[in-house]
Design an enzyme around this catalytic site. Structure first.
Site, PDB file in Angstrom:
ATOM      1  N   LYS A 110       0.811  -1.218   0.000  1.00  0.00           N
ATOM      2  CA  LYS A 110       0.000   0.000   0.000  1.00  0.00           C
ATOM      3  C   LYS A 110       0.845   1.269   0.000  1.00  0.00           C
ATOM      4  O   LYS A 110       0.385   2.327  -0.397  1.00  0.00           O
ATOM      5  CB  LYS A 110      -0.977  -0.040   1.153  1.00  0.00           C
ATOM      6  CG  LYS A 110      -1.947  -1.208   0.981  1.00  0.00           C
ATOM      7  CD  LYS A 110      -3.186  -1.097   1.785  1.00  0.00           C
ATOM      8  CE  LYS A 110      -4.212  -2.135   1.411  1.00  0.00           C
ATOM      9  NZ  LYS A 110      -3.829  -3.506   1.793  1.00  0.00           N
TER      10      LYS A 110
HETATM   11  C1  LIG Z   1      -4.527  -4.568   1.383  1.00  0.00           C
HETATM   12  C2  LIG Z   1      -3.806  -5.868   1.314  1.00  0.00           C
HETATM   13  C3  LIG Z   1      -4.247  -6.899   0.480  1.00  0.00           C
HETATM   14  C4  LIG Z   1      -5.512  -6.787  -0.336  1.00  0.00           C
HETATM   15  O1  LIG Z   1      -5.390  -5.843  -1.363  1.00  0.00           O
HETATM   16  P1  LIG Z   1      -6.699  -5.238  -2.079  1.00  0.00           P
HETATM   17  O2  LIG Z   1      -6.206  -4.167  -2.957  1.00  0.00           O
HETATM   18  O3  LIG Z   1      -7.541  -4.705  -0.946  1.00  0.00           O
HETATM   19  O4  LIG Z   1      -7.365  -6.342  -2.785  1.00  0.00           O
HETATM   20  C5  LIG Z   1      -3.488  -8.043   0.414  1.00  0.00           C
HETATM   21  N1  LIG Z   1      -2.370  -8.189   1.150  1.00  0.00           N
HETATM   22  C6  LIG Z   1      -1.917  -7.223   1.974  1.00  0.00           C
HETATM   23  C7  LIG Z   1      -0.691  -7.451   2.766  1.00  0.00           C
HETATM   24  C8  LIG Z   1      -2.616  -6.021   2.072  1.00  0.00           C
HETATM   25  O5  LIG Z   1      -2.159  -5.051   2.885  1.00  0.00           O
END
Ligand SMILES: *Cc1c(COP(=O)(O)O)cnc(C)c1O
Length: 464
Positions: A110
């Protein structure tokens, strides 16, 4: 210049900068681009990541920011990452790759979008001489990435809601130990879906939205989807330039894998897009049954995917319907009121032709973490393990499989210990979060409770 329209069709079309600030559209929809640009033919695997990312994203932002300014911002964003390749690739076997997206300051993918979003927001607010309150719900990783991207920015107050007791210690501490005057952490007595509903309710309250000058950094913000397209382009070009590749993506809110799909629409040659879920498998169920159905969220070893209402799926529904905003709104209204809604079969056919879904439970996750450790000597986190196992199961031979590694294993040390017996220390860039004091308030899952924490900009009327 590309403009942005709402998936529900009743909000004005906006330029990139305005859609960035708005987050959610005023009609409750999500912004999508009105045109999809072609990938620039000058893109090349040898480009530094920031240059590649600037080239991929430029058509989406053109008109809202100057190119030099944008390029400098993107370069600044990705120098924060601790690996020279930014999104490095590791070859695990014949035609099997791991693209590790965990080298940002909060150890999860993210950071790729939020570090850029923080800089873009700052720029936009400066231009408009405005201030905002960013409100966001997190299943663990968005919150810490947002707080690290926005802490101490003058024009932004950030309020992050996380489900009490349902995020890992490291995840919580990465949010609650940031000592900045513009950061508020709220632990909500409920699930991530409750947190997400509260954020939507805050936006849905027109008066509150205006007086608190709310902005969103959740994956409902288009800029996040946009920023993530770049690493798919980078990975595909480096693994197999000119050839098709397949991606497996650990999925919760559908933001990450949706970025891959937009990259495909821009012309990236993608064979399979594999949506990997844990037991909270709303997307796999939609793929299998053709119906959106709500089920209770079950806490799992991969908490960032413990989601039953994937907000970004609305973007895909809109695109798969050929832009039928009224149809999307009707479907979602039926889903909201009854907890189940059949998706039009023509839309479903398009979705099934582009995505494949699979699920893995916690036992399978532990087995996969152990397998990867024993076969490759590599520790992976439980989210990545879900992507790896489901990807290997659904991948068809003939194209390279690239599994997106979404978090550093140290973020989920308990699961790593359980699976492999190994203790993973936090990397240095995570700082000493385990020792610093925490700051957060626990609140019930109600909008009134949230409202009390939102700084209101105008006190000319005291309506509430
Ligand atoms: C947010 C997240 C996901 C899921 O991603 P999306 O974009 O919400 O589908 C998977 N793995 C980790 C470690 C995350 O932080």
């Amino acid at each position: 210049m590309i403009t942005y329209r709402s998936t529900r069709g009743r909000a004005p079309e906006l330029a990139f900068g305005d859609a960035l600030l708005a987050g959610l559209a005023s009609d409750g929809g999500l912004y999508v681009p009105t045109q999809i640009p072609e990938l620039d033919p000058s893109l090349d695997a040898a480009m530094p990541y920031h240059e590649l990312a600037t080239t991929v994203m430029w058509p989406f932002v053109e008109g809202s920011i100057e190119r030099d300014r944008f390029a400098a911002m993107v370069e600044d964003t990705y120098t924060v990452f601790s690996h020279p390749d930014v999104a490095p690739l590791f070859e695990l076997g014949a035609d099997e790759w791991l693209c590790d997206l965990s080298y940002g300051p909060t150890l999860a993918f993210k950071d790729f979008a939020l570090q850029l979003l923080g800089r873009l927001l700052d720029h936009q607010l400066e231009q408009l001489d405005q201030r905002v309150t960013v409100i966001g719900a997190t299943s663990g990783d968005t919150g810490s990435a947002a707080i690290h991207a926005l802490a101490n920015r003058d024009r932004i107050h950030v309020v992050i809601l996380h489900p009490e007791g349902r995020v890992s210690d490291v995840q919580r501490r990465q949010m609650t130990t940031v000592d900045a005057p513009n950061v508020t952490n709220l632990a909500v007595q409920g699930t991530f879906d409750d947190c997400q509903d509260l954020v939507k309710a805050a936006f849905g309250d027109e008066d509150l939205r205006r007086r608190a000058a709310l902005a969103a950094v959740n994956s409902i913000n288009w800029a996040r989807v946009m920023a993530q397209t770049a690493y798919y382009v980078s990975a595909a070009l480096r693994v197999a330039p000119g050839r098709r590749v397949s991606f497996s993506v650990p999925t919760g809110n559908f933001g990450n894998v949706l970025s891959a799909w937009y990259a495909k629409r821009m012309g990236l040659p993608i064979e399979q897009l594999i949506v990997a879920s844990n037991r909270n498998d709303v997307l796999t169920r939609v793929m299998e049954t053709g119906s959106l159905t709500a089920e209770e969220v079950i806490p799992s070893l991969s908490p960032s995917m413990d989601i039953q209402i994937s907000s970004n799926f609305e973007r895909l529904l809109f695109e798969a319907s050929g832009g039928d905003a009224a149809g999307v709104e009707d479907l979602l209204a039926r889903f909201r009121s009854t907890g189940a809604a059949r998706v039009d079969s023509a839309w479903m056919a398009r979705i099934r032709s582009e995505f494949e879904g699979g699920r893995l439970d916690d036992d399978g996750t532990l087995v996969e973490m152990k397998r990867v450790y024993h076969e490759h000597g590599t520790l992976i986190d439980p989210h990545t393990a879900v992507g790896m196992a489901v990807g290997r199961e659904l991948h068809r031979a003939g194209t390279p499989l690239i599994v997106m590694g979404t978090a550093d294993p140290a973020k989920f040390a308990d699961a790593v210990k359980e699976a492999t017996g190994e203790v993973v220390p936090l990397p240095e860039r995570a700082g000493n979060v385990m020792e610093l004091p925490e700051r957060f308030d626990v609140i019930p899952a109600s909008l009134d409770a949230v409202r009390a924490y939102l700084p209101l900009q105008s006190d000319t009327d005291d309506g509430d």
